[in-house]
Write an enzyme that holds these catalytic residues in place. Structure first.
Site: not given
Ligand code: 0RQ
Length: 511
Positions: A381, A266-267, A291
């Site tokens: 998450n 997602v995202g 998914e």
């Molecule tokens: O926070 O918006 O407050 O600045 O994390 O990051 O870049 O907007 O990316 O929304 O795609 O999320 C891995 C969390 C990425 C997600 C993850 C901060 C960043 C921001 C979100 P702000 P982005 P996304 C399908 C498959 C695991 C589950 C998965 C995820 C916020 O993709 O949960 O893939 N993946 N499932 O600023 C601290 C770091 C950071 C950080 C980014 N290194 N340290 N904060 N951020 N990098 C779905 C299902 O399975 C249901």
């Protein structure tokens, strides 16, 4: 219309949400429909929360909540805010849940989504006493037709003592037929007969003994999915690196001309990839075995490139849901919704051969990926399906912007502070800076590639210095590390607010 939908069986079971809330046990282990904010119960949880609020002894209540993935505020948020939620499985993304988890007040078990059904059926978790599912139709012989997601519903309905249904009339009856419900037997190891993304092996409904359906309420509510955020510049850059890579693989015969089905997380970035494919004439026909489907699928539909999409959830914005329902007659032949044990099944993923694209929070120089834990300790998450897909992919990719929080954080670090996807499963690493193909590379070659191709210029020298130092002091030289310094970037972030040594934390007035 509502008249034709309400058959005599439904009529005989109709109750109010408040009456159902009264009937639910104080020690509630709830298996609920929903996978992402799609197809989850939206009214009964609120009524139950109200009952707790009105109670003289709220501490008598305790809730274990099992879902497909994260769901909407009307379920995850509402139950979290009762303060009586004790356990959540297997994924979440709600700010209130996240807060309680990271304050240590709520147990959360973060697991591969493909494992959940088996664990539940084997009785490894506390047993479910109630299932609540959202449906678009229920028949007198106990056939339940789900709405925008399949998720864990078939498992929870099989296991729960009492079943309650939210019959949501916002969904056209034509939704019937989208789902393909099939649960593999336990322990037999028989093949799951899906060879192609559009194979159907099950039924369009879940059948239960109608006597177990204890109550039905009527609702008329759309999923409260967040609006569709247009992808940003970094996401488009990442997407373009990915498209160039895929076309190069096709040229070399490693990916067939007709491509392989895609899984995408997602995202932002995931949406940008689909938007770019839709615009790019070199891509003609796309299949998805994934998914979550988001609004970006409409870009593929509008450019006439969507051949077929298999998913466990349709996570559309309000506009997306309306459009999907309006065009259901023509779109129905292009979609299947499967239980998440099937959408995420390693056997099927491996057989079909997928190009998987998931997002990292951070990755290290050797290609280990952290998708879940900020500073190794705070849950974001959860791993969701990213492990199921990555480990079994034909080509597995991880994408991330090279920096986060305006540059205070480098997404590429010496050593990840938590590892969800290890170097053995991660094949391709992509940031807006470039793409590193890690296949058939030694750890040292991988480190050099990742530093060269993916890291942001503001952190490149710092990471090069770490890698040089690691080679000087490492115990072994296969995967060099300086153990004293390996997590120093994280320590600096925690202490100063940035991983960058030049960063001076600006004190706000109230600190
Ligand atoms: O926070 O918006 O407050 O600045 O994390 O990051 O870049 O907007 O990316 O929304 O795609 O999320 C891995 C969390 C990425 C997600 C993850 C901060 C960043 C921001 C979100 P702000 P982005 P996304 C399908 C498959 C695991 C589950 C998965 C995820 C916020 O993709 O949960 O893939 N993946 N499932 O600023 C601290 C770091 C950071 C950080 C980014 N290194 N340290 N904060 N951020 N990098 C779905 C299902 O399975 C249901």
């Amino acid at each position: 219309s509502s008249e034709s939908r309400i058959n005599s069986f439904i009529k005989s079971k109709l109750m109010s949400a408040e009456d159902i809330a009264e009937k639910l046990p104080e020690k509630l282990t709830l298996g609920a429909s929903g996978f992402t904010p799609a197809g989850y119960p939206k009214v009964i949880p609120g009524a139950y929360a109200q009952r707790i609020k009105n109670s003289k002894n709220p501490e008598d209540f305790s809730i274990n909540l099992y879902t497909g993935a994260s769901t909407g505020d009307e379920l995850d948020g509402v139950l979290a805010r009762t303060g009586r939620l004790k356990l959540k499985i297997p994924y979440q993304s709600h700010p209130d849940l996240r807060k309680f988890i990271n304050q240590g007040k709520l147990d959360f078990i973060d697991m591969h989504l493909s494992h959940v059904s088996r664990y539940m059926r084997e009785g490894i978790f506390p047993p479910i006493n109630v299932a609540i599912v959202e449906a678009c139709d229920v028949t007198s012989d106990g056939r339940i037709y789900l709405t925008n997601s399949s998720g864990m519903s078939s498992t929870y309905l099989a296991l729960a003592k009492d079943i309650y249904v939210e019959l949501n009339e916002a969904h056209p009856l034509e939704m019937k037929g989208l789902h393909d419900i099939y649960l593999p037997e336990l322990h037999t190891g028989r093949p799951i007969n899906i060879d192609y993304v559009d194979d159907r092996i099950g039924t369009p409904y879940i059948r239960v003994n109608p006597e177990r359906i204890k109550g039905i309420i009527l609702t008329n509510k759309f999923d409260s999915s967040p609006g569709f955020k247009k992808p940003d510049d970094a996401s488009f850059k990442i997407a373009n690196h990915i498209l160039d890579f895929i076309l190069n693989e096709v040229e070399h015969g490693r990916i067939p001309k007709k491509l392989l089905p895609f899984q995408s997380g997602v995202g932002n970035v995931a949406n940008a990839v689909l938007a770019c494919i839709a615009k790019d004439n070199r891509f003609k026909s796309i299949e998805m075995y994934t998914e979550v489907i988001q609004d970006s699928i409409f870009d593929l539909i509008d450019s006439d490139k969507l051949r077929f999409a298999s998913t466990t959830a349709l996570t559309f914005s309000l506009e997306g849901q309306k459009r999907f329902f309006n065009q259901l007659t023509e779109l129905k032949s292009k979609f299947i919704l499967r239980p998440m044990e099937i959408s995420n099944n390693p056997e099927v993923i491996r057989r079909i051969g997928l190009i998987t694209m998931n997002t990292a929070l951070e990755a290290d120089i050797y290609g280990n990926v952290n998708s879940t834990h900020v500073l190794g300790s705070a849950m974001m998450n959860g791993i969701g399906g990213s492990g199921d897909f990555t480990r079994n992919a034909y080509v597995s990719m991880f994408m991330t912007p090279s920096i986060a929080k305006g540059g205070k954080i480098s997404s590429f670090v010496p050593m990840v502070s938590h590892c969800d996807h290890n170097e053995h499963s991660v094949q391709i690493m992509v940031s807006e800076q470039g793409l590193a193909d890690l296949r058939a590379k030694t750890p040292k070659q991988r480190a050099e590639l990742i530093i060269e191709k993916c890291v942001h210029p503001m952190y490149k020298d710092q990471l090069r210095d770490y890698y040089k130092q690691a080679q000087r002091v490492s115990f072994g030289l296969h995967t060099p590390h300086d153990l004293q310094q390996a997590l120093s970037w994280h320590v600096r972030l925690q202490q100063t607010g940035s991983m960058h040594p030049d960063y001076q934390q600006t004190k706000t007035k109230d600190t």
